[in-house]
Each structure stands twice: as C-alpha cells, then as structure tokens.
Write an enzyme that holds these catalytic residues in place. Structure first.
Site, PDB file in Angstrom:
ATOM      1  N   VAL A  89       1.390   3.034   8.020  1.00 52.65           N
ATOM      2  CA  VAL A  89       1.790   2.104   6.954  1.00 52.65           C
ATOM      3  C   VAL A  89       2.149   2.887   5.691  1.00 52.65           C
ATOM      4  CG1 VAL A  89       0.637   0.009   7.757  1.00 52.65           C
ATOM      5  CG2 VAL A  89      -0.681   1.711   6.489  1.00 52.65           C
ATOM      6  N   PRO A  90       3.224   3.699   5.744  1.00 51.63           N
ATOM      7  CA  PRO A  90       3.606   4.442   4.542  1.00 51.63           C
ATOM      8  C   PRO A  90       3.957   3.481   3.409  1.00 51.63           C
ATOM      9  CG  PRO A  90       5.357   4.529   6.207  1.00 51.63           C
ATOM     10  CD  PRO A  90       4.155   3.889   6.854  1.00 51.63           C
ATOM     11  N   HIS A  91       3.565   3.834   2.196  1.00 44.00           N
ATOM     12  CA  HIS A  91       3.787   2.896   1.093  1.00 44.00           C
ATOM     13  C   HIS A  91       3.726   3.592  -0.254  1.00 44.00           C
ATOM     14  CE1 HIS A  91      -0.612   3.003   1.756  1.00 44.00           C
ATOM     15  NE2 HIS A  91      -0.644   3.037   0.441  1.00 44.00           N
ATOM     16  N   THR A  92       4.216   2.907  -1.251  1.00 43.98           N
ATOM     17  CA  THR A  92       4.062   3.374  -2.631  1.00 43.98           C
ATOM     18  C   THR A  92       4.248   2.193  -3.575  1.00 43.98           C
ATOM     19  OG1 THR A  92       4.720   5.072  -4.241  1.00 43.98           O
ATOM     20  CG2 THR A  92       6.507   3.926  -3.094  1.00 43.98           C
TER      21      THR A  92
END
Lengths: 97, 158
Positions: free
Chosen positions: B67-70
């Site tokens: 769940v890559p996120h920023t």
C-alpha cells in the site's frame, strides 16, 4: 524461561493514528519477540503479527488500545511496542507519515 | 469507506509492467496523472514523496500486497489506484514475498482520518482470501472493477 502474561493500555498520541508504518512496525516487533501479542480495541482482539488485522481496527489519535502479551518476554515486547503508538520509531523524532 | 470513494477506475492497471519498486510507483502515479487525478507537473514530486516514505519502512504488508502512499499538498481529496503485477515486484515486504497487488494512495496533508479509513477498507477486504486471490488473478481492468464493485456491495469481507 517461564511464560508470563502482561497487559498494558496505551493511548494513541500519534496525530496520524495507527497507520501503515505503525502496523508494520508492530508486526515486525512482535515477530522478533517470543511472545504471542494481541491488540484489543472496543473488545475486538486482533493478532499482533497481522498487519491487515491491525489496520482494520482503524485507530485514531486519542483512542485507546489494550495490548496483551503471553510468553517469556511479555513485558519486554510491550515496552518495545508502546512508543510506536506515539509515532516514535527507533531513534527518530516523532512524525506522522 | 468504499473502494468507489477513493479508487480512480480510469487509473487501474491490470498488467503492471515495472519489475522494481521505483518503476512500479512511477507507473501507478502516471496512471493517476493520465486519469486527471494528479496534476502532471506534480507527478514526479509525488513519486519522490512515496519513495521517501518507503525508505522509512516498506509498505509491503505481506500476502503479496503493498500500500504505497504519501500525503501531498497538491491533492485536495484522497485518490488511489489499484495495480496487479502478474510477475510480481520485489518490494522488501514484511514477509519477504514479492508483491502482486498494489493499492497506491495519495492524500491531502490535513486528512489523516480519510487515509486510515481507506487503509481499513483495503485491509478488511483483503482479509478475505477469495477476494485477495481473485484480484491477483485478474487479467483485465474490467475484472478488477467488477471485484471492487462486488467488495463494495459486501460480497466479500470478513
């Protein structure tokens, strides 16, 4: 070493709540230890090794989580886990990402 | 929160081409940009912010899922996409497994609650082994859309 049971109630002070990084750090810490750890929020227990279960709890800043550990290093693992709920990861300054 | 509330259907990728972490993230952010969810000139900054977040610890949460996120100031409302990588991507996951299923999220800096609710929805649905397996096996965007719709209609989930 004998098996002991330890419990601790922590208030989440990380402004971002229990987010992905917290959940992964919890699971990594529990997997490194020798005790079984359960997180309980609203009487719903989840496994401390399962990131998906931890994220499903949806824990915001100000909410309370009870930690229960059973095993030879029960107290030690809870002491390692507690700072994570404040957004403190290792030696870094508090932050929320 | 449901998938329909934050997954941009036009940015879904059924055949992620990239074989490494940076390439996978770039491909997904570009898909969001092409779909008009991310401003083109902000894409590179968002890719870099996601990579910086990954340096703090992988968002590969196990079971072949990441769940890559920023957070990013150019975003006004939580947006996300889904990508399936048939060959798998080395994402330095918690359990050491390659990642076949990605949920990428970009959120406004001041809305941590929405981000948590999106993560909750993703996590709750993925706890259902059938949903997780079907999604990884999906071959087309239409397949993925259908699975997300079924999940939103409570046909999966534990």
């Amino acid at each position: 070493m004998s098996e002991t049971r330890a419990t601790r109630t922590v208030v989440v002070t990380d402004p971002a709540g229990v987010h992905a990084r917290t959940a992964v750090a919890i699971a990594e810490t529990v997997r490194r230890g020798k005790s079984r750890v359960t997180l309980i929020k609203d009487r719903e227990p989840v496994s401390g090794t399962d990131v998906l279960q931890i994220l499903t709890m949806v824990t915001h800043q100000g909410e309370t989580v009870t930690l229960e550990a059973i095993g030879p290093d029960a107290e030690a693992v809870l002491s390692e886990l507690e700072p994570l709920f404040a957004g403190r990861f290792g030696d870094e300054a508090p932050q929320s990402v | 929160m449901k998938f329909a509330d934050f997954i941009c259907r036009e940015a879904i990728l059924a055949q992620l081409q990239a074989s490494d972490k940076e390439g996978a993230i770039r491909e997904m952010v570009e898909a969001l940009s092409k779909a008009g969810q991310v401003e083109a000139e902000e894409s590179e900054g968002i890719v870099k912010a996601i990579l910086k977040r990954e340096e703090l610890g992988s968002t590969g949460i196990g079971r072949g899922v990441a769940v890559p996120h920023t957070k990013h100031p150019s975003i006004e409302k939580l947006v996300g996409t889904v990508a399936v990588s048939p060959q798998g991507v080395d994402f330095a996951s918690l359990d050491g497994e390659v990642v076949h299923l990605f949920f990428l999220l970009v959120s406004p800096p001041d809305r941590p609650g929405d981000h948590l609710r999106a993560l909750e929805n993703i996590s709750r649905q993925l706890r259902d082994d059938t949903f997780c397996r079907f999604l990884k096996q999906a071959k087309t965007v239409a397949d993925i859309q259908q699975l997300l719709n079924e999940a939103d209609n409570n046909q999966f989930g534990s």
